[in-house]
Write a protein that holds these residues in place. Sequence first.
Motif, PDB file in Angstrom:
ATOM      1  N   SER A  42      49.915  -3.792  71.492  1.00  0.00           N
ATOM      2  CA  SER A  42      48.886  -4.309  70.592  1.00  0.00           C
ATOM      3  C   SER A  42      48.237  -5.567  71.135  1.00  0.00           C
ATOM      4  N   VAL A  43      48.926  -6.260  72.066  1.00  0.00           N
ATOM      5  CA  VAL A  43      48.414  -7.514  72.615  1.00  0.00           C
ATOM      6  C   VAL A  43      48.704  -7.559  74.108  1.00  0.00           C
ATOM      7  N   ILE A  44      47.734  -8.032  74.872  1.00  0.00           N
ATOM      8  CA  ILE A  44      47.940  -8.339  76.286  1.00  0.00           C
ATOM      9  C   ILE A  44      47.575  -9.803  76.495  1.00  0.00           C
ATOM     10  N   VAL A  45      48.481 -10.540  77.127  1.00  0.00           N
ATOM     11  CA  VAL A  45      48.275 -11.957  77.403  1.00  0.00           C
ATOM     12  C   VAL A  45      48.268 -12.134  78.920  1.00  0.00           C
ATOM     13  N   ASP A  46      47.137 -12.569  79.455  1.00  0.00           N
ATOM     14  CA  ASP A  46      47.017 -12.718  80.904  1.00  0.00           C
ATOM     15  C   ASP A  46      47.296 -14.160  81.304  1.00  0.00           C
ATOM     16  N   LEU A  47      48.385 -14.363  82.049  1.00  0.00           N
ATOM     17  CA  LEU A  47      48.779 -15.681  82.536  1.00  0.00           C
ATOM     18  C   LEU A  47      48.177 -15.984  83.902  1.00  0.00           C
ATOM     19  N   SER A  48      47.415 -15.060  84.458  1.00  0.00           N
ATOM     20  CA  SER A  48      46.817 -15.212  85.784  1.00  0.00           C
ATOM     21  C   SER A  48      45.610 -16.144  85.719  1.00  0.00           C
ATOM     22  N   THR A  49      45.115 -16.510  86.904  1.00  0.00           N
ATOM     23  CA  THR A  49      43.856 -17.248  87.000  1.00  0.00           C
ATOM     24  C   THR A  49      42.785 -16.300  87.506  1.00  0.00           C
ATOM     25  N   THR A  50      41.730 -16.121  86.708  1.00  0.00           N
ATOM     26  CA  THR A  50      40.647 -15.203  87.053  1.00  0.00           C
ATOM     27  C   THR A  50      39.307 -15.903  86.797  1.00  0.00           C
ATOM     28  N   THR A  51      38.220 -15.200  87.034  1.00  0.00           N
ATOM     29  CA  THR A  51      36.930 -15.735  86.621  1.00  0.00           C
ATOM     30  C   THR A  51      36.812 -15.635  85.099  1.00  0.00           C
ATOM     31  N   VAL A  52      35.952 -16.477  84.559  1.00  0.00           N
ATOM     32  CA  VAL A  52      35.704 -16.440  83.115  1.00  0.00           C
ATOM     33  C   VAL A  52      35.068 -15.110  82.735  1.00  0.00           C
ATOM     34  N   ALA A  53      34.103 -14.667  83.527  1.00  0.00           N
ATOM     35  CA  ALA A  53      33.416 -13.415  83.231  1.00  0.00           C
ATOM     36  C   ALA A  53      34.381 -12.239  83.241  1.00  0.00           C
TER      37      ALA A  53
END
Length: 312
Positions: free
Chosen positions: A99-110
Amino acid sequence: MTNAADTAETPVIGFIGLGVMGAPMCRNMALKHTGEVIAFDMNPEAFQALEGTRARRAATPAEVAAQADVVFLSLPGGPQVAQVCVGPQGLGTGARRPSVIVDLSTTTVASARDVAAQLAEVGIAFADAPVARTREAAQRGELSIMVGASAALFARIEPLLGHIASDVTHCGEVGCGQVVKLVNNALVFEHTMALAEMMVIGERAGVQPAVLLDAVSKGSGDSFVLRNHGRKAMLPRAFPDRSFSPEYVLKDIGCLLELASQVGTAAHVTELAQRYYAATASQGWSGRYFPAVIELIDRNLAPAPAAADQPR
């Protein structure tokens, strides 16, 4: 197709990506969370970091999706996050989805906002929650996490983020976590470069680097970078492999410069840092800890001028 129940009191946690930062974060989750933790990484050796915990090993990301309610990601960058979330075999494609995905990575804002929009179409909530501080802080569970999410989703995931962080900040809607993380990292990279330059100048003018750092740390020039990157890496000239390398720096700087362009702001200091770290990577310190930029400065190995400065 169904999602994990949002009402689960003790959610099953999934964790994908057991790298330098992901492994200690997952270990802390497995030690502190009262429910189940299931983890996946493409490298079988990565699971050694979870020995002595209750974490279970998944064979595929699909197995994580089939069992977990909330999935945390710690991946190299935006393309990998998009592939794991919304790719052909992604977390959002199975018969049973988290139900939830939490991304701890560093990515672009877009990238963060695009993935969030695609997941919303299949009923999965998404938060970008990039982490700051060192690998040692990750091991202690004392990271700083900057979260982009709705207020309701932030309230739901904040207790889980508390397993791996001592500071959790709600920065705004999806993408705002990445904004703050990219700004944070750019400041660290730029300050490291400036401190390296001052250490070299000070030593050549007769002040030993250790004395310089001690004196500056007692004045307004003190900083996190001085106390950590300066004392622990640049002072002993210790730049190990398998640490945060110039190549990782360049990835994050590229994301920040993309954002600066999108919001119509010149970022000349960050562009200079980009050139210095590109030279660090190309002139002998590829794959080494990024404060090795001091070696470039010490040898007067100036980076290539910006394209706009090239003779025509």
